[in-house]
Scaffold this active site. Structure first.
Site, mmCIF file in Angstrom:
data_model
loop_
_atom_site.group_PDB
_atom_site.id
_atom_site.type_symbol
_atom_site.label_atom_id
_atom_site.label_comp_id
_atom_site.label_asym_id
_atom_site.label_seq_id
_atom_site.Cartn_x
_atom_site.Cartn_y
_atom_site.Cartn_z
ATOM 1 N N TYR A 140 65.329 -97.301 10.163
ATOM 2 C CA TYR A 140 63.928 -97.086 10.546
ATOM 3 C C TYR A 140 63.818 -96.191 11.780
ATOM 4 O O TYR A 140 62.812 -95.516 11.973
ATOM 5 C CB TYR A 140 63.257 -98.423 10.892
ATOM 6 N N LYS A 185 75.894 -104.652 3.312
ATOM 7 C CA LYS A 185 76.393 -103.871 2.170
ATOM 8 C C LYS A 185 77.716 -103.278 2.631
ATOM 9 O O LYS A 185 77.917 -102.064 2.679
ATOM 10 C CB LYS A 185 75.360 -102.787 1.796
ATOM 11 N N ASP A 218 72.787 -106.904 -2.565
ATOM 12 C CA ASP A 218 72.369 -106.956 -3.969
ATOM 13 C C ASP A 218 72.546 -108.366 -4.536
ATOM 14 O O ASP A 218 71.669 -108.896 -5.222
ATOM 15 C CB ASP A 218 73.094 -105.893 -4.821
ATOM 16 N N ASP A 242 63.370 -106.140 5.390
ATOM 17 C CA ASP A 242 62.057 -105.724 4.902
ATOM 18 C C ASP A 242 61.952 -105.995 3.407
ATOM 19 O O ASP A 242 60.980 -106.585 2.922
ATOM 20 C CB ASP A 242 61.850 -104.227 5.187
ATOM 21 N N ASP A 246 59.875 -109.531 1.212
ATOM 22 C CA ASP A 246 58.823 -109.430 0.183
ATOM 23 C C ASP A 246 59.238 -110.199 -1.068
ATOM 24 O O ASP A 246 58.440 -110.887 -1.687
ATOM 25 C CB ASP A 246 58.542 -107.964 -0.191
HETATM 26 C C1 IPM Z 1 56.745 -104.988 7.273
HETATM 27 C C2 IPM Z 1 56.150 -103.695 6.791
HETATM 28 C C3 IPM Z 1 56.506 -102.589 7.752
HETATM 29 C C4 IPM Z 1 58.014 -102.490 7.770
HETATM 30 C C5 IPM Z 1 55.864 -101.223 7.433
HETATM 31 C C6 IPM Z 1 54.367 -101.303 7.369
HETATM 32 C C7 IPM Z 1 56.306 -100.158 8.381
HETATM 33 O O1 IPM Z 1 56.551 -103.434 5.484
HETATM 34 O O2 IPM Z 1 56.447 -105.395 8.398
HETATM 35 O O3 IPM Z 1 57.504 -105.609 6.510
HETATM 36 O O4 IPM Z 1 58.619 -101.863 6.892
HETATM 37 O O5 IPM Z 1 58.613 -103.053 8.697
HETATM 38 MG MG MG Z 2 57.641 -105.011 4.581
#
Ligand code: IPM
Ligand code: MG
Length: 353
Positions: A140, A185, A218, A242, A246
């Site tokens: 990042y 990884k 993975d 990240d 999710d």
């Molecule tokens: C998160 C989001 C952010 C990230 C984005 C919006 C930059 O997806 O906080 O998980 O990737 O960190």
């Molecule tokens: Mg995110």
């Protein structure tokens, strides 16, 4: 006691969910005899529209002067990948400026939401895990380049960066089930080989009571769905965290119910739901504010040290859900969902019961 927080609604559903979180936060603070002063500022796309900068100086100053920062979400199609100035670099800069290198994302399923998950209910029983995601390093923040025919994003990690997030994971695990799964990884990436080495050394030397397991990212993506209750603390670098959070959110029914805390070495932290700005439903008053309300509870706990208020707010959310409060993302088929505001009301009602 008195505290000062910076409030950044951001974009899309951000301001809607932050408004409900703020109502609950001020109510629970008052209930315990505390006062919170709020400094609301523009951030992300909303700040680009006014200042042509996603993180204007006045917003950053408000955050630096606060005990904690409550954030909604940023981004939207208006400031997409092709835009000259985009919201996301503002968020990365804010995380960096605040020094919040540890992003904690707890994933716990309210028993009554088991059927709202897209994953089979019997796999979800007893799921209670937390991510310690490194937040201010890795790909990042590495050097980027772009030519007409190629692009580069550099991923760098220093030993110090890995050590400090490993310690966060170690401390979390010490207070939980004493199990850390470090994700990497290392079969491909040099940064991952360093990650594995450092994580191993720090846990062995400083947290001898903790069981450390290494898992390739993975495989982790698979095991999170296949046997989620086996995980306790997951230690990840920035991008793996990240992506996996999710995915893991599906274990808790919906992205909408999950909070996060981003912490550094001091007490000041940045608190935001893990969901995004959801432009598709913005302005309709149907977003789930629970993730942001629970983020406020994390703020109470980690930045203000008002633990009783934090527990009371979490309990109020749990009770509201137990009593059937559901926004559209977690409602049962055939039932009428609550609006964002009504969900805030439901939590407030439990708080004042
Ligand atoms: C998160 C989001 C952010 C990230 C984005 C919006 C930059 O997806 O906080 O998980 O990737 O960190
Ligand atoms: Mg995110």
């Amino acid at each position: 006691m008195r505290a000062r927080i910076a409030v950044l609604g951001g974009d899309g559903i951000g301001p809607e969910v932050v408004a409900e979180s703020l109502r609950c936060l001020t109510a629970v603070a008052a209930k315990f005899g505390h006062t919170i002063d709020c400094d609301q500022q523009l951030f992300g796309g909303a700040a680009i529209d006014v200042y042509n900068d996603p993180l204007p100086q006045r917003t950053l100053d408000a955050c630096l002067q606060a005990d904690g920062v409550l954030l909604g979400a940023i981004g939207g199609p208006k400031w997409g990948p092709a835009a000259a100035v985009r919201p996301e670099p503002g968020l990365l800069r804010l995380r960096r400026e605040l020094g919040v290198y540890a992003n904690l994302r707890p994933i716990k399923l309210h028993p009554m939401l088991r059927d709202a998950s897209c994953i089979r209910a019997e796999l979800l029983e007893g799921v209670d895990l937390i991510f310690a995601r490194e937040l201010t390093g890795g790909i990042y923040f590495g050097e980027k380049s772009r030519t007409p025919t190629s692009a580069t994003d550099v991923c760098t990690y220093t030993v110090t960066e890995i050590e400090r997030i490993t310690r966060v994971a170690g401390r979390l695990a010490t207070a939980r089930r004493r199990h850390v799964t470090s994700i990497d990884k290392s079969n491909v990436l040099e940064t991952s080989r360093l990650w594995r080495e450092v994580a191993e050394r720090v846990i062995r030397a400083e947290f001898p009571a903790i069981t450390l397991e290494h898992m390739l990212v993975d495989a982790a993506a698979m095991h999170l769905i296949k046997r989620p209750r086996d995980f306790d603390v997951l230690l990840t670098e920035n991008m793996f965290g990240d992506i996996l959070t999710d995915e893991a959110a599906m274990l808790a029914s919906s992205l909408g119910v999950l909070p996060s805390a981003s912490l550094g070495d001091g007490k000041r932290g940045l608190y935001e739901p893990i969901h995004g700005s959801a432009p598709d439903i913005a302005g309709r008053g149907i977003a789930n504010p629970i993730g942001t309300i629970l983020s406020a509870a994390l703020l109470l706990e980690h930045s203000l040290g008002w633990t009783a208020a934090a527990r009371a707010l979490e309990q109020a959310v749990a009770d509201a859900v137990t009593n059937g409060a559901r926004t559209a993302d977690i409602v049962s088929p055939g039932k009428t969902p609550l609006s964002t505001r009504q969900m805030g009301d439901a939590v407030l009602a439990e708080l004042t019961r």
